[in-house]
Scaffold this active site. Structure first.
Site, mmCIF file in Angstrom:
data_model
loop_
_atom_site.group_PDB
_atom_site.id
_atom_site.type_symbol
_atom_site.label_atom_id
_atom_site.label_comp_id
_atom_site.label_asym_id
_atom_site.label_seq_id
_atom_site.Cartn_x
_atom_site.Cartn_y
_atom_site.Cartn_z
ATOM 1 N N CYS A 140 0.758 -1.024 -0.226
ATOM 2 C CA CYS A 140 -0.012 0.112 0.323
ATOM 3 C C CYS A 140 0.369 1.214 0.104
ATOM 4 O O CYS A 140 1.587 1.464 -1.178
ATOM 5 C CB CYS A 140 -0.325 0.285 1.371
ATOM 6 N N HIS A 149 -3.954 -5.373 -0.155
ATOM 7 C CA HIS A 149 -3.423 -5.556 1.001
ATOM 8 C C HIS A 149 -3.274 -7.064 1.324
ATOM 9 O O HIS A 149 -4.246 -7.690 1.454
ATOM 10 C CB HIS A 149 -3.963 -4.894 2.280
ATOM 11 N N GLU A 194 -2.118 -9.061 3.204
ATOM 12 C CA GLU A 194 -2.995 -8.921 4.581
ATOM 13 C C GLU A 194 -4.406 -9.134 4.901
ATOM 14 O O GLU A 194 -4.996 -9.713 5.904
ATOM 15 C CB GLU A 194 -1.722 -8.957 5.744
#
Lengths: 255, 205
Positions: B78, B187, B189
């Protein structure tokens, strides 16, 4: 193409999942972490926890729920309910939440929205607006309510949306108090008016009862995301079922 | 050991939890010495570009990050992708780490082709069109969705560094690579199984 999001919402009280109809008449329905993991497997796009724990002492419990959830669920998690201070936000983000949703505290002091978005970035600040249609003559209007829909704030919902956007809100969670709990469909007019007026994404909430309702809120309400609780929670519809239906209707979804 | 760079911006815990879930040892650190000792470095982050560079500078992390980006597998996520570029237009023109040539620019609020208004930030799940073969995307099929939250995107000076494209009004670089540097605008994650696979691929580099 950006997919329309389906967001199951869990009302959490003292660490347990409950769902109220029109915010009263609560029913207990399980462990939030387990339910979150189930929605993760089913392909939910995000998750929202609404903490409705009343007592101040009970407030710490949600942090533990968030912590346990974030250990096994790798998708965006929003937590709302009772957030008053920058420290409340910091605690939730540190526990593993990605966004927080602010309602009453924003109405009380709109500078809190700016402070929070300056500190943590607008991407993690959702402002929740509970709106109720004003009856009477003339063009449709909606008024803002707080305290779980019990207290009128004396503000126009659409104008309030614009105000919090200007103060750095990253997203609006828009709940129709008239539709919430009815399962008769979202307030399409409210959703569309808000979505057209704002630059930031609008999550529609309140009233989902069927597959058509979800398609309508995207196609006619122009929502960016739809939140639903009881239809998923009581297994009337699965998230996959909803997404398959939406895709067939031509709504872009992630399957 | 994987070092996750802590410079006071954004939620690092979720990156750490995801890496740990995949069996890696991941430490969150704001120390240049730890970045130098690490086998791999992750630069995550959300927030404003200028503030992020100021924080990295104040903590003395800029030289260590530049070295890491030259010497070992490095993952920018990001804002971490954006910081790798020459400069950003966010809040005036500000210099970045300049590991990759290019500029960070804001999404137009209306689609250039006319049509529907674009919401900014670009928030939610969007699809990735892979270009070339990034080891980060090994085992994933073209068109998978990943989770994005951002208002600015990278315009690389050299389009050959782009490993994934995404459409949002404009077509933008959603992932870039110049080994040992890998970076994603989305992202991983937060991108469920797809994202975990990318992180696993990173661990295995």
């Amino acid at each position: 193409m950006l997919a329309k999001r389906i967001i199951p919402c869990l009302d959490v009280q003292d660490g347990r999942v409950v769902k109220g109809t029109k915010f009263v008449d609560l029913r207990d329905a399980g462990d939030p972490v387990e339910v979150a993991a189930l929605y993760d497997r089913e392909g939910a796009d995000e998750l929202t926890f609404l903490d409705i724990t009343a007592s101040h002492e009970g407030r710490g419990i949600i942090l533990e729920v968030v912590r346990r959830t974030a250990e096994q669920v790798f998708m965006p998690l929003t937590v709302g309910g009772g957030i008053r201070t920058v420290q409340d936000i910091r605690d939730l983000l540190n526990a593993g939440a990605d966004k927080v949703s602010i309602n009453t505290a924003a109405v009380r002091n709109v500078a809190f929205v700016s402070e929070a978005s300056d500190r943590f970035g607008s991407q993690c600040i959702v402002v929740a607006i509970d709106a109720k249609r004003v009856s009477g003559e003339g063009p449709a209007r909606w008024e803002v309510f707080t305290h779980g829909g019990r207290r009128p704030a004396g503000m126009d919902a659409l104008e309030w949306g614009e105000t919090v956007q200007a103060h750095g809100a990253g997203e609006i969670l828009l709940t129709s108090m008239d539709c919430d709990g009815t399962k008769n469909g979202y307030d399409l007019e409210l959703t569309r008016r808000m979505s057209d007026r704002l630059q930031i994404p609008v999550i529609a909430s309140g009233g989902a009862g069927s597959l058509d309702h979800l398609a309508d809120v995207f196609e006619r309400g122009r929502a960016d995301a739809a939140l639903a609780a009881s239809i998923f929670h009581y297994r009337e519809l699965s998230i996959r079922q909803v997404k398959t239906f939406l895709r067939a209707r031509g709504v872009p979804v992630r399957l | 050991m994987i070092a996750i760079t802590d410079y006071g911006m954004g939620n690092l815990r979720s990156v750490q939890k995801a890496l740990e879930r995949l069996g890696a040892r991941a430490v969150i650190t704001g120390e240049a010495t730890v970045l130098r000792e690490a086998d791999k470095v992750v630069l995550p982050g959300v927030g404003a570009f200028k503030d992020a560079m100021a924080e990295l500078d104040a903590r003395g992390l800029v030289p260590a990050l530049r070295e890491a980006a030259r010497d070992k597998p490095f993952l920018g996520i990001c804002l971490g992708l954006q910081l790798l570029f020459t400069e950003s237009e966010e809040g005036g023109l500000h210099p970045g780490l300049d590991v990759l040539a290019g500029r960070i620019v804001r999404f137009p609020s209306a689609s250039p082709s006319g049509g529907e208004k674009l919401k900014v930030p670009h928030m939610g799940w969007n699809s990735l069109r892979f270009q070339g073969g990034s080891p980060l995307f090994s085992g994933l099929s073209n068109g998978v969705h990943a989770y994005f939250v951002h208002s600015y995107y990278a315009q690389p000076g050299d389009a050959s560094v782009v490993t994934a494209w995404t459409d949002y009004g404009v077509t933008f670089a959603s992932a870039v690579m110049r080994p040992p540097v890998y970076a994603t605008q989305f992202h991983p994650e937060k991108s469920q199984a797809v994202g975990l696979r990318m992180l696993e691929n990173f661990i295995n580099l």
